[in-house]
Scaffold this active site. Structure first.
Site, PDB file in Angstrom:
ATOM      1  N   THR A  44       0.921  -1.132   0.000  1.00  0.00           N
ATOM      2  CA  THR A  44       0.000   0.000   0.000  1.00  0.00           C
ATOM      3  C   THR A  44       0.955   1.174   0.000  1.00  0.00           C
ATOM      4  OG1 THR A  44      -1.750  -1.071   1.287  1.00  0.00           O
ATOM      5  CG2 THR A  44      -1.611   1.300   1.505  1.00  0.00           C
TER       6      THR A  44
ATOM      7  N   THR B  94      -0.398   0.628   6.419  1.00  0.00           N
ATOM      8  CA  THR B  94      -0.170  -0.387   5.390  1.00  0.00           C
ATOM      9  C   THR B  94      -0.230  -1.744   6.067  1.00  0.00           C
ATOM     10  OG1 THR B  94       1.468  -1.392   3.952  1.00  0.00           O
ATOM     11  CG2 THR B  94       2.337   0.039   5.673  1.00  0.00           C
TER      12      THR B  94
HETATM   13  N1  GLY Z   1      -3.932  -2.340   3.358  1.00  0.00           N
HETATM   14  C1  GLY Z   1      -4.403  -2.613   2.082  1.00  0.00           C
HETATM   15  C2  GLY Z   1      -5.489  -3.581   2.022  1.00  0.00           C
HETATM   16  O1  GLY Z   1      -5.623  -4.431   2.899  1.00  0.00           O
HETATM   17  O2  GLY Z   1      -6.234  -3.530   1.078  1.00  0.00           O
END
Ligand code: GLY
Length: 301
Positions: free
Chosen positions: A169, A220
């Site tokens: 992310t 993230t």
């Molecule tokens: N942190 C990104 C997701 O789980 O989509």
């Protein structure tokens, strides 16, 4: 309080395929953001720009080069938040949007809403002249191979599946010279995601939060864990109620993430004083920063 600026960005938690070139890219993006902040740009413009640049770089799981869904598509999520008035914008499950963070900003600036999803968000993008790209722009050969391997491993144990997932992310948090904080987060989500699954990244309070009274946060990690922990707002609340530093708040929040939901991922934080914090429960997190107008750093770990 002396006027200063700080910026922190991340390119995801977990292992990184090409460490050297990812770090080079992170450093260049922090340098661009630093120059903008030094010249007086708003933290909101800077976090949007940094996340846009990360979305355009196929090495990171956001925008171009995002991971693929079970059906081999790219479905994108993003959010942005302004710390001075708690305005926010977010989009989820959008297809063909070149820079989802810019669409999230447009939702914040040009609509009465906070969160638009799927076809409706794409319709709003069309009406507001947001840039679109065709599927080949987003899909890289590495991601096709990754999906193939992940689908194979799905026949194995759940632990194995989780262990091998990458939690890419991207995100940025900044304090500008006027003392305003902002945060932005963007992602392609998890490899092999299905059924319109959406993670924490576009959820205000889970993957992104900014409040001038406390801090700006971008997360993230494994989105389901971060949603259940309301992670970004938890970091902000720790600072608000415990009056601790950005670093202590990051560490306490990650400790809670591990203890309560065995969560995987990381957070980056900049507080209202321009101090930064970071913590993660994965083997690493790639990040870059400039603290109070100082030296630009880029690191894995
Ligand atoms: N942190 C990104 C997701 O789980 O989509």
């Amino acid at each position: 309080m002396k006027k200063t600026y700080s910026l922190m960005i991340h390119g995801g938690a977990g292992s990184v395929a090409n460490k050297t070139s990812s770090l080079e890219s992170i450093k260049k993006i922090v340098e661009k953001g630093e120059a903008m902040l030094r010249k007086g740009a708003s933290s909101l413009d800077v976090v949007e720009k940094c996340v846009m640049l990360l979305e355009n770089d196929p090495q990171f799981n956001a925008g171009r080069g995002s991971v693929l869904t079970h059906e081999g598509k790219v479905e994108l999520d993003a959010s942005i938040m302004n710390g001075s008035d708690l305005r926010a914008g977010a989009v989820a499950g959008v297809v063909g949007i070149k820079n989802p963070v810019t669409l999230a900003r447009e939702v914040m600036d040009k609509s009465e809403f906070v969160f638009l999803v799927g076809k409706g968000a794409e319709k709003f993008a069309l009406a507001n002249n947001i840039a679109f790209e065709k599927p080949p722009y987003f899909i890289t050969p590495q991601r096709k191979e990754q999906l193939m391997n992940t689908k194979k491993s799905n026949h194995m144990t759940l632990d194995h599946t989780i262990k091998d997932r990458k939690f890419g992310t991207v995100g940025a948090v900044a304090l500008d010279l006027k003392g305003n904080l902002a945060a932005a987060t963007s992602t392609g989500g998890l490899v092999n995601k299905n059924y319109g699954r959406v993670g924490d990244s576009p959820i205000i309070g889970a993957g992104c939060y900014a409040d001038n009274e406390t801090c700006a946060v971008s997360c993230t990690g494994y989105g389901e864990h971060f949603i259940r922990m309301v992670m970004a707002k938890t970091v902000s609340d720790i600072i608000l109620y415990k009056k601790v530093s950005a670093q202590t708040a990051s560490e306490l929040a990650i400790k809670m993430l591990i203890n309560k939901v065995k969560g995987l991922g990381g957070v980056i934080v900049v507080d209202k004083y321009g101090k930064i914090g970071k913590a993660y429960s994965t083997e690493g997190m790639i990040w870059g920063s400039v603290v109070k107008g100082g030296e630009v750093k880029a690191m894995l770990g």
